[in-house]
Design a protein around this motif. Sequence first.
Motif, PDB file in Angstrom:
ATOM      1  N   HIS A 179       0.834  -1.204   0.000  1.00 22.87           N
ATOM      2  CA  HIS A 179       0.000   0.000   0.000  1.00 22.87           C
ATOM      3  C   HIS A 179       0.870   1.257   0.000  1.00 22.87           C
ATOM      4  O   HIS A 179       1.959   1.271   0.569  1.00 22.87           O
ATOM      5  N   HIS A 202      -6.038   0.258  -1.462  1.00 20.66           N
ATOM      6  CA  HIS A 202      -7.461   0.015  -1.203  1.00 20.66           C
ATOM      7  C   HIS A 202      -8.327   0.825  -2.171  1.00 20.66           C
ATOM      8  O   HIS A 202      -8.281   2.067  -2.183  1.00 20.66           O
ATOM      9  N   GLU A 219      -6.676  -3.556  -3.887  1.00 22.18           N
ATOM     10  CA  GLU A 219      -7.322  -4.355  -2.832  1.00 22.18           C
ATOM     11  C   GLU A 219      -8.728  -3.798  -2.655  1.00 22.18           C
ATOM     12  O   GLU A 219      -8.906  -2.664  -2.197  1.00 22.18           O
ATOM     13  N   ASP A 256       1.708  -6.949   2.677  1.00 19.86           N
ATOM     14  CA  ASP A 256       0.689  -5.989   3.134  1.00 19.86           C
ATOM     15  C   ASP A 256       1.393  -4.794   3.774  1.00 19.86           C
ATOM     16  O   ASP A 256       0.949  -4.252   4.799  1.00 19.86           O
ATOM     17  N   HIS A 303       2.549  -1.206   4.685  1.00 21.97           N
ATOM     18  CA  HIS A 303       1.863   0.088   4.788  1.00 21.97           C
ATOM     19  C   HIS A 303       2.855   1.184   5.188  1.00 21.97           C
ATOM     20  O   HIS A 303       2.464   2.167   5.846  1.00 21.97           O
TER      21      HIS A 303
HETATM   22 FE    FE Z   1      -3.774  -4.689   2.419  1.00 20.22          FE
END
Ligand code: FE
Length: 271
Positions: A8, A38, A63, A247, A249
């Motif tokens: 992300h 997202h 996502e 994942d 971030h």
């Molecule tokens: Fe994610």
Amino acid sequence: MRADLHTHSTESDGTEPPAIVIAQAAAAGLDVVALTDHDTTGGWDEAGIAADRLGIDLIRGIEISTRRQGASIHLLGYGVSTEDGPLADELAQTRISRETRARHMVDLIAQDYPLSWEQVLAQVPTPETTIGRPHIADAMVAAGLMADRDEAFASVLHNRSPYHVTHYAPDVAHAVRVVKAAGGRSVLAHSLARKMRRPLDEELLDELVDAGLDGLEVAHRDHDAHAQEQLRRWAVQRDLIMTGGSDYHGDGKKNRIAENLTSPEMVARLR
Ligand code: FE
Ligand code: AMP
Ligand code: ZN
Ligand code: FE
């Protein structure tokens, strides 16, 4: 070949811009990285330029926030078209609803904490960014009301908190069909994570496979060894693609880039 298929950026709730995520991916020794913000493909162009410059292979991903019977389910989509159509419509609707929902949550939180919508907006990197609970967390941290995102999520931002409000999200089976219609491949994200209110079961999995689901994310920090074994068994039985991803971030979560990987064989199948 090292491939991380779940990251992300500031286009959603990551803390680093797309070009920096790609630079960090290259620095971590990855050959392939997917940017999967997202509900937006807004980071693809910047990520693509950075990937070309650094000689790393970018997979354009997303996502998608979806739902089933009130429970949130995340669906990774790869190689989808960004043209106008059902997918673009669903994403636009979700992003608009996310903003309304965030305003509503801030109204509720403001009854008990000194927090304003302006303080939240100050934490949203660009006008196109997909707004989420992490931005409310960041505003509370900046105001000294919370120590970090984790503390905010464990209290006021939790799904079962009185301040929590849901946003529009398409049904998960519909989202799988829409990804297919947009020419992409769909992979269920962290579907046996402990935090999932509705962990994946075989009945839902078979329904989604019938709808066109292509794969399961197996290697993810929210999956313990038992969960990974279960997902691997389900995937092998149905000849599904198995992926892994960090994942990542940025500083927004403990997840480190490249901490989970996808095998070269599975990357080839995804393509
Ligand atoms: Fe994610
Ligand atoms: P939302 O999509 O607005 O409902 O917010 C959920 C998102 O927040 C998830 O997709 C995660 O990326 C992120 N998130 C969840 N829990 C945490 C946490 N403890 N710390 C940081 N980010 C989190
Ligand atoms: Zn996130
Ligand atoms: Fe997720």
